[in-house]
Enzyme design. Structure first.
Site, PDB file in Angstrom:
ATOM      1  N   ASN A   1       0.590  -1.452  -0.231  1.00 58.69           N
ATOM      2  CA  ASN A   1      -0.056  -0.281  -0.231  1.00 58.69           C
ATOM      3  C   ASN A   1       0.914   1.199   0.031  1.00 58.69           C
ATOM      4  O   ASN A   1       2.278   1.375   0.812  1.00 58.69           O
ATOM      5  CB  ASN A   1      -1.395  -0.163   1.503  1.00 58.69           C
ATOM      6  CG  ASN A   1      -2.092  -1.119   1.629  1.00 58.69           C
ATOM      7  OD1 ASN A   1      -2.295  -1.551  -0.033  1.00 58.69           O
ATOM      8  ND2 ASN A   1      -2.102  -1.966   2.496  1.00 58.69           N
TER       9      ASN A   1
ATOM     10  N   HIS B   1       6.711  -1.341   3.316  1.00 58.88           N
ATOM     11  CA  HIS B   1       6.354  -2.667   3.185  1.00 58.88           C
ATOM     12  C   HIS B   1       5.503  -3.616   2.163  1.00 58.88           C
ATOM     13  O   HIS B   1       4.479  -3.347   1.527  1.00 58.88           O
ATOM     14  CB  HIS B   1       6.471  -3.346   4.914  1.00 58.88           C
ATOM     15  CG  HIS B   1       5.040  -2.206   4.809  1.00 58.88           C
ATOM     16  ND1 HIS B   1       4.996  -0.888   5.089  1.00 58.88           N
ATOM     17  CD2 HIS B   1       3.580  -2.663   5.104  1.00 58.88           C
ATOM     18  CE1 HIS B   1       3.729  -1.050   5.772  1.00 58.88           C
ATOM     19  NE2 HIS B   1       2.895  -2.230   5.883  1.00 58.88           N
ATOM     20  N   PHE B   2       6.115  -4.702   2.424  1.00 64.74           N
ATOM     21  CA  PHE B   2       5.109  -6.091   1.492  1.00 64.74           C
ATOM     22  C   PHE B   2       4.244  -7.258   2.823  1.00 64.74           C
ATOM     23  O   PHE B   2       4.753  -7.234   3.260  1.00 64.74           O
ATOM     24  CB  PHE B   2       6.154  -6.968   0.741  1.00 64.74           C
ATOM     25  CG  PHE B   2       6.767  -5.615  -0.376  1.00 64.74           C
ATOM     26  CD1 PHE B   2       6.210  -5.396  -1.815  1.00 64.74           C
ATOM     27  CD2 PHE B   2       7.824  -5.417  -0.283  1.00 64.74           C
ATOM     28  CE1 PHE B   2       6.995  -4.741  -2.735  1.00 64.74           C
ATOM     29  CE2 PHE B   2       9.106  -4.250  -1.166  1.00 64.74           C
ATOM     30  CZ  PHE B   2       8.302  -3.931  -2.144  1.00 64.74           C
TER      31      PHE B   2
HETATM   32  P1  AMP Z   1      -0.518  -0.654   6.155  1.00 62.84           P
HETATM   33  O1  AMP Z   1      -1.945  -0.277   6.009  1.00 62.84           O
HETATM   34  O2  AMP Z   1       0.102  -1.463   4.770  1.00 62.84           O
HETATM   35  O3  AMP Z   1       0.991   0.207   6.536  1.00 62.84           O
HETATM   36  O4  AMP Z   1       0.118  -2.263   6.949  1.00 62.84           O
HETATM   37  C1  AMP Z   1       0.163  -1.264   8.500  1.00 62.84           C
HETATM   38  C2  AMP Z   1       0.470  -3.386   9.325  1.00 62.84           C
HETATM   39  O5  AMP Z   1       1.508  -3.237  10.435  1.00 62.84           O
HETATM   40  C3  AMP Z   1      -0.982  -3.269   9.058  1.00 62.84           C
HETATM   41  O6  AMP Z   1      -1.732  -5.058   9.200  1.00 62.84           O
HETATM   42  C4  AMP Z   1      -0.745  -3.573  10.725  1.00 62.84           C
HETATM   43  O7  AMP Z   1      -1.484  -4.688  11.234  1.00 62.84           O
HETATM   44  C5  AMP Z   1       0.998  -3.843  10.699  1.00 62.84           C
HETATM   45  N1  AMP Z   1       1.427  -3.129  12.255  1.00 62.84           N
HETATM   46  C6  AMP Z   1       1.717  -2.195  12.928  1.00 62.84           C
HETATM   47  N2  AMP Z   1       2.628  -1.741  14.327  1.00 62.84           N
HETATM   48  C7  AMP Z   1       2.807  -3.438  13.693  1.00 62.84           C
HETATM   49  C8  AMP Z   1       3.834  -4.561  14.510  1.00 62.84           C
HETATM   50  N3  AMP Z   1       3.888  -3.328  15.910  1.00 62.84           N
HETATM   51  N4  AMP Z   1       4.168  -5.550  14.453  1.00 62.84           N
HETATM   52  C9  AMP Z   1       3.523  -5.987  13.557  1.00 62.84           C
HETATM   53  N5  AMP Z   1       2.665  -5.522  12.710  1.00 62.84           N
HETATM   54  C10 AMP Z   1       2.593  -4.438  13.146  1.00 62.84           C
END
Ligand code: AMP
Ligand code: ZN
Length: 138
Positions: free
Chosen positions: A87, A100-101
């Site tokens: 995204n 990130h992927f």
């Molecule tokens: P995005 O919406 O593509 O930016 O995805 C961010 C993702 O990061 C989400 O699916 C969250 O659940 C995940 N996320 C946020 N904080 C953490 C964390 N501390 N450890 C693992 N995943 C996380």
């Protein structure tokens, strides 16, 4: 490292994560709120906000990690399929501004639907847009 970035802080070891892969340049860990168990995130250790900020030289390391982690997630979860998602910006659902992927294991009966689709107004509209994009993408 961006001090206020949660993924930079994970990469620096300041915040714990369920790590599943690490190389000199790339890290992967499980998403804390998975679509399905085994949902993993693959990212460069260095802070870049979106796809367009990523240096092309990192592409090989990232693709190697994506393929390797995707294979491991698929085997260990018994998934029948896998979605790769990435995204960019809030409008596309990006919550963490560190590129990130998402690797999401998928199952025949998991009930998830892909996004709704819609037709173009007519074929000319599609062709004209394709021409404009193609001219810019080369
Ligand atoms: P995005 O919406 O593509 O930016 O995805 C961010 C993702 O990061 C989400 O699916 C969250 O659940 C995940 N996320 C946020 N904080 C953490 C964390 N501390 N450890 C693992 N995943 C996380
Ligand atoms: Zn960061």
């Amino acid at each position: 490292m961006a001090q206020d970035c949660i993924f930079c802080r994970i990469a620096a070891g300041e915040i714990p994560s369920a790590k599943v892969y690490e190389s000199e340049t790339v890290l992967a860990f499980l998403d804390i709120a998975p679509v399905n168990a085994g949902h993993a995130l693959v990212l460069p250790k260095a802070h870049y906000e979106t796809l367009w900020d990523l240096p092309a030289e990192l592409g090989e390391d990232l693709l190697r990690a994506v393929k390797s982690v995707a294979d491991a997630v698929k085997v260990e979860t018994g998934a029948q399929g896998l979605n790769l998602m990435q995204n960019n910006y809030e409008a596309a659902g990006q919550l963490v501004p560190h590129v990130h992927f998402h690797l999401i294991p998928r199952f025949d009966d998991d009930g998830l639907k892909l996004w709704p689709q819609k037709p173009y107004g007519d074929e000319a509209e599609m062709r004209q847009l394709a021409e404009r994009i193609a001219a810019r993408a080369k």
